[in-house]
Design a protein around this motif. Structure first.
Motif, PDB file in Angstrom:
ATOM      1  N   TYR A 484      41.864  33.111  34.957  1.00  0.00           N
ATOM      2  CA  TYR A 484      41.316  32.622  36.223  1.00  0.00           C
ATOM      3  C   TYR A 484      41.430  31.100  36.301  1.00  0.00           C
ATOM      4  O   TYR A 484      41.820  30.541  37.332  1.00  0.00           O
ATOM      5  N   LYS A 485      41.113  30.437  35.192  1.00  0.00           N
ATOM      6  CA  LYS A 485      41.225  28.977  35.161  1.00  0.00           C
ATOM      7  C   LYS A 485      42.663  28.525  35.391  1.00  0.00           C
ATOM      8  O   LYS A 485      42.916  27.478  35.989  1.00  0.00           O
ATOM      9  N   ASP A 486      43.605  29.355  34.914  1.00  0.00           N
ATOM     10  CA  ASP A 486      45.025  29.040  35.088  1.00  0.00           C
ATOM     11  C   ASP A 486      45.545  29.482  36.450  1.00  0.00           C
ATOM     12  O   ASP A 486      46.755  29.424  36.710  1.00  0.00           O
ATOM     13  N   LYS A 487      44.636  29.981  37.293  1.00  0.00           N
ATOM     14  CA  LYS A 487      44.968  30.439  38.643  1.00  0.00           C
ATOM     15  C   LYS A 487      45.919  31.638  38.648  1.00  0.00           C
ATOM     16  O   LYS A 487      46.686  31.846  39.575  1.00  0.00           O
ATOM     17  N   GLN A 488      45.844  32.425  37.591  1.00  0.00           N
ATOM     18  CA  GLN A 488      46.614  33.664  37.513  1.00  0.00           C
ATOM     19  C   GLN A 488      45.680  34.810  37.902  1.00  0.00           C
ATOM     20  O   GLN A 488      45.161  35.538  37.068  1.00  0.00           O
ATOM     21  N   TRP A 489      45.470  34.949  39.214  1.00  0.00           N
ATOM     22  CA  TRP A 489      44.421  35.831  39.714  1.00  0.00           C
ATOM     23  C   TRP A 489      44.673  37.290  39.342  1.00  0.00           C
ATOM     24  O   TRP A 489      43.742  37.995  38.912  1.00  0.00           O
ATOM     25  N   GLN A 490      45.919  37.766  39.515  1.00  0.00           N
ATOM     26  CA  GLN A 490      46.206  39.165  39.224  1.00  0.00           C
ATOM     27  C   GLN A 490      46.026  39.455  37.735  1.00  0.00           C
ATOM     28  O   GLN A 490      45.523  40.513  37.337  1.00  0.00           O
ATOM     29  N   LYS A 491      46.443  38.524  36.897  1.00  0.00           N
ATOM     30  CA  LYS A 491      46.278  38.689  35.463  1.00  0.00           C
ATOM     31  C   LYS A 491      44.802  38.738  35.096  1.00  0.00           C
ATOM     32  O   LYS A 491      44.372  39.543  34.255  1.00  0.00           O
ATOM     33  N   ALA A 492      44.014  37.875  35.731  1.00  0.00           N
ATOM     34  CA  ALA A 492      42.577  37.864  35.480  1.00  0.00           C
ATOM     35  C   ALA A 492      41.948  39.203  35.855  1.00  0.00           C
ATOM     36  O   ALA A 492      41.108  39.743  35.124  1.00  0.00           O
ATOM     37  N   ILE A 493      42.368  39.750  36.988  1.00  0.00           N
ATOM     38  CA  ILE A 493      41.843  41.049  37.425  1.00  0.00           C
ATOM     39  C   ILE A 493      42.147  42.124  36.388  1.00  0.00           C
ATOM     40  O   ILE A 493      41.309  42.981  36.081  1.00  0.00           O
ATOM     41  N   GLY A 494      43.354  42.067  35.821  1.00  0.00           N
ATOM     42  CA  GLY A 494      43.721  43.037  34.793  1.00  0.00           C
ATOM     43  C   GLY A 494      42.806  42.973  33.581  1.00  0.00           C
ATOM     44  O   GLY A 494      42.363  44.002  33.058  1.00  0.00           O
TER      45      GLY A 494
END
Length: 589
Positions: A484-494
């Protein structure tokens, strides 16, 4: 005796040998677990005289799905009306002929889903084969009988058709090896087509050496020096959607790789992000909303494209059978076929673009002897008569991973890794299109070590399962926070999804995922997750604020105002909630 055997041989154009054909209907489901449709013995040619080597598949027996052409035989294609309305085949499938010429003996034809269109293994006309690995669960389809025949040790190997997972999925459910070759690597001549641009002739075995020997015959692969993989790529995000803990799936593969090749060959990847960046045509599909989703993951979109292609091409080939097909298929499959058959040129062109870009993307990722590791399936086999197979979530999970090889045309092998919670566990290795022999060689090299590591994992710390789940959930949450901090929203959701699966009563996990959904603009999902967080923790200020934000974006201003107001009741100094509440108050004045 000589005259009797002479009457048994029927020449089928195999050159050196004849084939004895004897068919009989099986009357008892129990004696063969419902795997076979007919007994059909195809005998190999006589062995060459010494000093010539014996045939490469000598002493091996096999079966094949009942949609391969056999001279003088009528295939059922999983439906009795097909068998009664078609003439016997005038020749034998080249794939079957090659195996018999190589010394193998065929023992019969095996059951498929009706018209080989399905993933359950159920067939109301011929019954559902019993899954030898988990008898209370479905065997998977469409090549269910072929998988059961191998799993029950009736034959050494078997052939099936893999279109959208017809070999890989029942291999995973029945705890055996299953190989889907590169598209067009094995001749399609002499098989009844399901989807001409997705169909492949795949095969099952329990022994990796047998799987490899069969592959050498079917692929007509030239002899080459066996080499190990230069890199093994773990699709971390795909394993996050599995119910099976990582230490029983991806970690088994990682430990085996480290032992065999060293840690330096390992690489980790977010496959969803990679596909999104390399397959821009998927963006054309992203406007398609599923259950209110504003954005759908790249693998779900791939699965949609795969099902679209199958439905379209099945309709083109078997339009006259559509009225018969729909009532006889599993409801989950029938729902697909109820869609329109009139497909626009734009939809067809877009699917072609996705396939072309996906082929290039996977070939680029796996060039220079690289292997991709994914879970074969996300969920355990469904219960006999269970309804989970009907759910959209289950279908989506199932087809997402299976769509990678189907769309890209690359090769894939399913590898059993024992059992977890009494259900089969498997992983899959994928190689680039045309890398079939390399993939079979890699399996041969890794198989024993993989089984050793799977056995070690199954025996480690069985009493600390609850603690390990909580710890694993926290680790997944922290990974999600970093993404999330890296702005990788889809990865964070996973990652948050993985945490929720491991520990579903933690409000923080739902709350964090809600925030990631907000960043993606998936407001319905954000509202749902915030509501779950509130149900778990009635005093969760962040959950009320995030639900209010989602509701405001959806236009539910009164409900959003109530959420912001309640957040202020719980935390009067919350400036963001105060600002939001004041903004909405003005709308009502």
């Amino acid at each position: 005796m000589a005259s009797q055997s002479g009457n048994l041989w029927v020449l089928l154009g195999l050159g050196l040998a004849g084939i004895f054909v004897l068919t009989r209907k099986l009357k008892e489901h129990k004696e063969d677990l419902g795997a076979f449709i007919q007994k059909l013995h195809l005998l190999p040619p006589p062995q060459p005289a010494p000093p010539k080597a014996p045939h490469p598949l000598t002493a091996l027996t096999f079966a094949f799905s009942d949609l391969f052409d056999i001279h003088g035989h009528v295939s059922t294609f999983g439906h009795p009306d097909w068998a009664t309305s078609h003439q016997p085949a005038s020749s034998t499938s080249p794939a079957i002929s090659a195996l018999v010429q190589a010394g193998a003996t065929a023992l019969g034809t095996t059951l498929v889903d009706p018209f080989a269109y399905g993933i359950t293994g159920q067939n109301k006309h011929y019954g559902t084969p019993t899954n030898p690995a988990v008898p209370s669960r479905l065997p998977g389809g469409s090549s269910s009988g072929a998988a059961v025949a191998v799993a029950a040790n009736f034959v050494h190997f078997s052939l099936g058709i893999d279109t959208t997972g017809g070999v890989r999925l029942p291999a995973a459910f029945c705890a055996i090896l299953g190989f889907r070759p590169s598209y067009a690597a094995v001749s399609h001549v002499g098989i009844i087509p399901v989807s001409t641009s997705l169909d492949t002739v795949g095969w099952f075995a329990k022994d990796p050496n047998i799987l490899r020997r069969v592959g050498h015959i079917l692929l007509q692969a030239p002899l080459a020096i066996q080499c190990g993989p230069r890199q093994i790529i773990i699709a971390d995000d795909c394993f996050q959607h599995q119910i099976v803990p990582l230490d029983r799936s991806s970690q088994v593969l990682i430990k085996a790789t480290e032992k065999l090749f060293g840690r330096q060959v390992l690489k980790h990847i977010n496959l969803e992000d990679y596909i999104s960046s390399k397959v821009p045509s998927l963006e054309t599909c992203s406007s398609q909303k599923t259950n209110g989703e504003v954005k759908t993951s790249s693998l779900k979109l791939l699965a949609n494209i795969m099902q679209f292609i199958q439905r379209h091409e099945f309709g083109l080939k078997h339009a006259e059978w559509m009225d018969i097909v729909k009532p006889d298929l599993h409801p989950a499959v029938t729902a697909q076929l109820h869609g329109k058959l009139e497909i626009s040129d734009a939809e067809i062109e877009n699917s072609k673009s996705v396939r072309s870009e996906m082929r290039a993307a996977i070939n680029s990722l796996l060039k220079d002897e690289r292997i991709l590791v994914i879970p074969t399936v996300a969920d355990p086999p469904p219960k006999l008569g269970g309804k989970e197979i009907l759910s959209q979530d289950y279908q989506s999970h199932m087809f997402s991973a299976l769509s990678i090889a189907s769309i890209s045309g690359c090769c894939q092998v399913t590898i059993p890794l024992g059992f977890y919670d009494k259900y089969p566990v498997s992983v899959s290795l994928l190689a680039r299109h045309g890398g079939d022999r390399f993939l079979l060689d890699t399996l041969q090299t890794m198989y024993t070590t993989l089984q050793e590591q799977a056995d070690i994992a199954s025996k480690s710390k069985p009493s600390s399962n609850v603690v390990s789940k909580e710890q694993s959930a926290e680790i997944a949450k922290e990974k999600g926070n970093q993404a999330y901090k890296d702005k990788q929203w889809q990865k964070a959701i996973g990652f948050y999804t993985e945490a929720i699966k491991l520990c579903g009563d933690n409000a923080t996990y739902y709350n964090n995922r809600a925030q990631a959904y907000l960043e993606l603009g998936s407001y319905l999902q954000a509202e749902a997750d915030s509501t779950k967080a509130i149900n778990i923790d009635k005093k969760n200020v962040k959950a009320y604020f995030r639900r209010g934000t989602a509701r405001e974006m959806l236009g539910y201003y009164k409900d959003a105002f109530d959420d912001f107001t309640y957040a202020l009741v719980l935390e009067p100094t919350n400036k963001r909630a105060a600002t939001a509440a004041e903004r909405l108050r003005k709308l009502f004045q």
